[in-house]
Design a protein around this motif. Sequence first.
Motif, short mmCIF file in Angstrom:
data_model
loop_
_atom_site.label_atom_id
_atom_site.label_comp_id
_atom_site.label_asym_id
_atom_site.label_seq_id
_atom_site.Cartn_x
_atom_site.Cartn_y
_atom_site.Cartn_z
N ARG A 95 83.64 -4.99 55.95
CA ARG A 95 84.64 -4.63 54.85
C ARG A 95 85.75 -5.40 55.02
NH1 ARG A 95 84.47 1.49 54.11
NH2 ARG A 95 82.14 1.90 53.58
N MET A 96 86.17 -5.62 55.93
CA MET A 96 87.81 -6.71 56.51
C MET A 96 89.44 -6.04 55.58
SD MET A 96 86.23 -9.26 57.67
CE MET A 96 87.54 -10.13 57.85
N TYR A 97 90.53 -6.69 56.11
CA TYR A 97 91.62 -5.43 55.25
C TYR A 97 91.42 -6.19 54.18
CZ TYR A 97 92.57 -4.80 60.53
OH TYR A 97 92.28 -4.46 61.73
N GLY A 98 91.67 -5.09 52.85
CA GLY A 98 91.46 -5.83 51.85
C GLY A 98 92.61 -6.60 51.51
N HIS A 99 93.45 -5.67 51.81
CA HIS A 99 95.30 -6.03 50.84
C HIS A 99 95.87 -7.67 52.01
CE1 HIS A 99 96.03 -4.85 55.37
NE2 HIS A 99 96.82 -6.22 55.24
N LEU A 100 94.99 -7.74 52.26
CA LEU A 100 94.88 -9.57 53.06
C LEU A 100 93.64 -10.96 51.56
CD1 LEU A 100 95.43 -8.71 57.22
CD2 LEU A 100 97.14 -9.10 55.34
N HIS A 119 101.13 -8.07 62.58
CA HIS A 119 99.54 -7.62 60.44
C HIS A 119 99.90 -6.06 60.59
CE1 HIS A 119 95.06 -7.38 59.60
NE2 HIS A 119 95.41 -5.93 60.27
N ARG A 150 102.55 -6.56 57.64
CA ARG A 150 102.45 -7.16 56.71
C ARG A 150 101.77 -6.06 56.19
NH1 ARG A 150 99.50 -12.29 57.06
NH2 ARG A 150 98.84 -11.57 58.48
N ARG A 209 102.74 -4.27 52.53
CA ARG A 209 102.01 -4.20 51.10
C ARG A 209 101.43 -2.75 50.79
NH1 ARG A 209 98.66 -9.78 52.10
NH2 ARG A 209 100.65 -10.73 52.54
N ARG A 227 93.56 2.92 58.24
CA ARG A 227 93.50 1.67 58.16
C ARG A 227 92.19 0.99 58.50
NH1 ARG A 227 97.59 0.23 57.80
NH2 ARG A 227 97.73 -1.45 59.95
N ILE A 286 88.39 3.07 57.64
CA ILE A 286 89.01 2.70 56.08
C ILE A 286 87.61 1.56 56.26
CG2 ILE A 286 89.30 2.49 54.27
CD1 ILE A 286 91.72 5.24 54.85
N ASN A 287 88.02 0.60 56.94
CA ASN A 287 88.39 -0.77 56.33
C ASN A 287 86.69 -1.61 58.00
OD1 ASN A 287 89.98 -1.54 54.87
ND2 ASN A 287 91.61 -2.38 56.09
N ARG A 288 87.00 -0.08 58.04
CA ARG A 288 86.16 -0.22 59.39
C ARG A 288 86.66 -1.94 60.60
NH1 ARG A 288 79.79 2.18 57.63
NH2 ARG A 288 81.30 3.53 56.60
N THR A 289 87.14 -1.89 60.71
CA THR A 289 87.72 -3.01 61.19
C THR A 289 88.03 -2.78 63.01
OG1 THR A 289 89.95 -2.78 60.03
CG2 THR A 289 88.51 -4.43 59.32
N LEU A 347 85.60 -4.97 65.37
CA LEU A 347 86.10 -6.28 65.20
C LEU A 347 87.45 -6.85 66.05
CD1 LEU A 347 86.35 -7.30 61.30
CD2 LEU A 347 84.19 -7.13 63.16
#
Lengths: 244, 338
Positions: free
Chosen positions: A88-93, B24, B27, B31, B115, B118-121, B124
């Motif tokens: 999915r990554m960071y959607g806002h970036l 990060h 930011r 946003r 976050r 939800i983003n599954r980051t 990573l």
Amino acid sequence: MAAPAIQLHALSHRYDTDPVLRDIDLTIEHGEIFGFLGHNGAGKTTAINILTTLIAPTSGSAQVCGHDVVRQRGEVTACIGYLPAEVRMYGHLTAAENLAFFATLSGVPHPRRAAAETLAYLECADLANLRVSTFSSGMRQRIGIAQAIVHRPQVLFLDEPTTGLDPFGVRQLRETILQLNADLGMTVFMNTHLLGEVSKVCTTIGVLNHGELIYKDSIEETTRRFPDEASLEDIYVRMGSDSA
Amino acid sequence: MSDQTVTTRVTGARRARVLAIAKHEYRAAVRSRILLILVVLLILVTAASVYIASAGYAAKLAEYETYRAAAQAQGLDRIAPTPLAALSLLRGPLEYLEIIGAVIAISLGYLSVSRERINRTLPLIRTRPVTAGEQATGTFLGAMGVFATLVATTIAVGIVSIGLLGRDWVNPGELFQIALTAVAALLYLGAFYCLGAIATAKSRFAANGLVIALGIWLLVVLVLPQIGDTMDADNQLPGGLFQALALDHDGELAVLQHFTGYERIRTGIEEASLSKHFERFAFAMSDVKDRYRPYNLPWLLNETRNDIAWLLAYAVAMFVGLRRSFRTQPTIPPGGTP
């Protein structure tokens, strides 16, 4: 002599009392493209989670680039790239911002440049300044691969990389994997269901059945050993029925 | 390569990773629409509060100036000093920081953790050479950057409003006291940020963590201080019991000597509240309480040393808890896939 890219010795894992991996011994040399096959719940993702240091094995040992995944987590994570099943990554970036962030975490000296170069290498430089939240699943998958290779890892782990891709995307992914292997000498460890892709991409396959590694050999040797089977799918089905 | 060179390189790499995560985090917060709405709300109520207070202040100041001019015209030797304190107009903004600021901090803590889920980051990040401690420190620093912007904006709006509408600009000494208040506000908000992040990281469902953190906020920010205030002897009469009895601070302490057991319980309840410590320190620094006005900064710092120590202790303890919760947070939910 350099250590193998990946080496597992008597690796076992269980969730609560449920055994997921049982006494797996496996060696993958540098430069191989290894396809890890198995039915749903066979333990493929658990194996990747252990090799990428996300979870610790219950017993046995695993080494990546000669480093133990439990005791030398820092060294292992410095030499691997990882693409999870659902990216999915960071959607806002934007795509470039996402890549630069992950490049910085991996200690890449010029993260922005590395991000731009990686996007160009994957022929998706046009996505650089677009927010990831606007991407289709295919585009996200490409950015997912970009984040996995932005720091030029020695070993790349792909967990069901074709999930959500259309036939064109699958073909593009296949070409990308072959290109990474040829250009950068990257070792690739790939969990997948798509046997047709495995036969076109992988140099070696391993078959996992209920947590046990029941087969491991090169694609060439496999087709030689099972001359009566028309495709890898037939071979796989036969292995499954034999082990049952 | 010497050992020292290697150590320096490792430390530099660690610092770069922590700063990257901090940037990060900053930011992402900037946003976030939810946070933006909360911040705009805080700034609006701050501006409205100082605007209303400044209008009354300007009238009283003009009244005093008239009195002083008249006294000077009559050749009086001794002119009464002004009873007004410009900084006390910051009471509204400080109270809003205490209440709304804490909600913003909890929300930011919740967003930081949810976050990644939800983003599954999270997988990573954890498959990079980043430790959980570095991740916790980076997100905390990023959040502190957000709070520094928030506090600076709130206080700047307050000071400019006091100058323009109240017609009284704060002097350098007062500015220094406000800066100390801002530092206390950062510690206070940082502790609530950690609370939001810890509760979310510890919860199987992120929203549950937010509800738990807001429950604790309700207790710490509203319930405990209210109980303490209700039990406060000085609050039993409008305008203050001790003022009605014409007792100064020493006199008040002498009276309270006769109620030590009762006062110990009341103080214990108040001291359990982080908000009360922030409020006491901030009100002492910004002349909100009349009884602090005659005293200089060293006296004020000595008088509020207990509150400073509690603020620091809470902030440090919560940060340690944040690092621990990031370390124990499962990257992969039990049972398999992220």
